[in-house]
Write an enzyme that holds these catalytic residues in place. Structure first.
Site, PDB file in Angstrom:
ATOM      1  N   ALA A 193       2.340   0.799   0.389  1.00 19.05           N
ATOM      2  CA  ALA A 193       3.213   1.595   1.506  1.00 19.05           C
ATOM      3  C   ALA A 193       3.220   2.954   1.581  1.00 19.05           C
ATOM      4  O   ALA A 193       3.803   3.682   2.510  1.00 19.05           O
ATOM      5  CB  ALA A 193       4.487   0.626   1.731  1.00 19.05           C
ATOM      6  N   LYS A 194       3.147   3.494   0.576  1.00 17.12           N
ATOM      7  CA  LYS A 194       3.176   5.030   0.406  1.00 17.12           C
ATOM      8  C   LYS A 194       2.448   5.784   1.210  1.00 17.12           C
ATOM      9  O   LYS A 194       1.131   5.047   1.483  1.00 17.12           O
ATOM     10  CB  LYS A 194       3.298   5.420  -1.206  1.00 17.12           C
ATOM     11  CG  LYS A 194       3.945   4.633  -2.058  1.00 17.12           C
ATOM     12  CD  LYS A 194       5.396   5.080  -2.220  1.00 17.12           C
ATOM     13  CE  LYS A 194       6.056   3.887  -3.185  1.00 17.12           C
ATOM     14  NZ  LYS A 194       7.289   4.158  -3.443  1.00 17.12           N
ATOM     15  N   PRO A 195       2.532   7.234   1.560  1.00 17.91           N
ATOM     16  CA  PRO A 195       1.655   7.670   2.474  1.00 17.91           C
ATOM     17  C   PRO A 195       0.239   7.689   1.887  1.00 17.91           C
ATOM     18  O   PRO A 195      -0.933   7.538   2.758  1.00 17.91           O
ATOM     19  CB  PRO A 195       2.271   9.231   2.540  1.00 17.91           C
ATOM     20  CG  PRO A 195       3.607   8.974   2.615  1.00 17.91           C
ATOM     21  CD  PRO A 195       3.765   7.639   1.255  1.00 17.91           C
TER      22      PRO A 195
END
Ligand SMILES: *Cc1c(COP(=O)(O)O)cnc(C)c1O
Length: 383
Positions: A193-195
């Protein structure tokens, strides 16, 4: 019926990259070099070039990356590490692993990041507790870099190391400097879910120090020396998987483009919402990678707003409902000064909206209208 709205749409990205990622993953599987295969080195080199930094060392996840930086500094019991309380637990968790003491500081109201004005108070708190201050961990929360000019100054004057926990802000820029060019170490997380996410767990450390890079490479591999069965220090098993590195090479190739797409989404939210609710602000000369798009709403209305949006198929999230100093596992650690009022207030007000590079304008307008309706009542929406 509108298709379900994702908070973070990983499938849309997968669709875009499907051919390339599957080919890369399959090649990694077929090569049978599963641990530190050539893709890991290739990704480390490409990421270093992206950051404009000398070294990138892949790790198993972003939490280990923080822990390994602290181990590289030789942090041990009796040491104090200053970090914000309004962050994900991992920031302080790695400190506690080593028996050191996190000293929690308050945040700046506008950026949600560590307030540099609180650092001297934190230092004083550490010293009065009989601890030895060693480092500051600044967090680039929600994708925006912390206020590094002031933080770097403080660290230099007080001879403290600076670790930038850029799990959420990796790829952001601070006054022309990209994450990885600031502080002694920058840590990244490739949690999906991180960039910049992979398809499992992954992380990295960025540093410009040749000496630290060598220690970090040893620490992530059981403290190995020149040979893998020679152990010169107590380390960990924390390597970035070859398959994940192969996937990340493909993801990095479109990362700039995705950052631009995230910025466009943030701009559209701001234009559509800033007159009805406090929208996030980015410091001058800085660029966020928009890990989250986080509003501040009246705490008495937050649950009702979330429920109303949910009834319209719009997912929202609260990052974070409690600052770390109020969490059971972290309550025993010192806080700087007289409590952390800005962190406590932020925890009661924050509400994050769906944010990812593939949020189309039509869906976003529906989200914007729904938030406006919920906050103002139906009559105010003139489309
Ligand atoms: C996600 C995150 C981490 C930890 O990353 P993992 O890869 O999940 O271990 C650390 N700090 C912050 C602020 C994060 O958001």
């Amino acid at each position: 019926m509108r298709p379900p709205i994702e908070f973070i749409d990983l499938k849309a990205q997968q669709h875009r990259l499907a051919g390339a990622v599957q080919k890369a993953a399959l090649a990694a599987i077929e090569s049978a070099q599963y641990i530190l295969g050539p893709q890991v080195t290739e990704f480390e080199e490409k990421l270093a070039a992206f950051c404009g930094a000398r070294h990138v060392i892949g790790t198993a996840n972003g939490t280990d990356a923080i822990g390994i930086c602290l181990m590289t500094l030789g942090v041990r019991p009796g040491d104090a590490i200053i970090c914000p309380a309004f962050t994900f637990a991992a920031t302080a968790e790695a400190v506690a692993w080593l028996g050191a003491t996190p000293i929690f500081v308050d945040i700046d109201e506008d950026s949600f990041n560590l307030d540099p004005a609180q650092l001297p108070i934190a230092l004083d708190t550490a010293k009065r507790a009989g601890l030895k201050p060693r480092a500051v961990i600044a967090v680039d929360l929600f994708g925006q870099p912390a206020d590094y000019d002031a933080i770097e100054n403080f660290c230099r004057n007080e001879k403290l190391a600076l670790i930038c926990d850029s799990a959420q802000g990796f790829g952001a820029t601070y006054k022309g400097r990209r994450t990885g060019q600031i502080g002694d170490f920058t840590t990244a997380s490739f949690f999906p879910a991180k960039p910049l996410g992979c398809y499992g767990d992954g992380g990295a450390i960025v540093t410009n120090s040749d000496e630290s890079a060598e220690i970090i490479r040893s620490l992530r591999f059981h403290g190995k020396g020149d040979d893998k069965y020679e152990h010169v220090r107590i380390g960990m098993n924390s390597r970035l998987d070859t398959i994940q590195a192969a996937i990340l090479i493909e993801k990095l190739a479109i990362f700039e483009d995705e950052i631009a797409a995230r910025q466009a989404v943030a701009n559209r939210y701001d234009a559509g919402l800033h007159d009805v609710v406090k929208t996030p602000s980015v410091m001058p000369d800085c660029r966020s990678v928009w890990a989250q798009y986080t509003l501040r709403v009246d705490p008495r209305r937050r649950s009702a707003l979330m429920a109303e949006l949910k009834s319209k198929g719009i997912p929202t999230a609260v990052y974070y409902p409690k600052p770390l100093n109020e969490q059971e596992a972290y309550r025993r650690f010192p806080v700087a000064g007289n409590g952390l009022p800005t962190s406590t207030q932020a925890a009661s007000e924050v509400l994050s909206l769906p944010m990812h590079p593939y949020l189309d304008a039509d869906t976003q307008d529906y989200i914007i209208e729904s938030v406006r309706e919920a906050l103002l009542g139906r009559q105010s929406i003139a489309v």
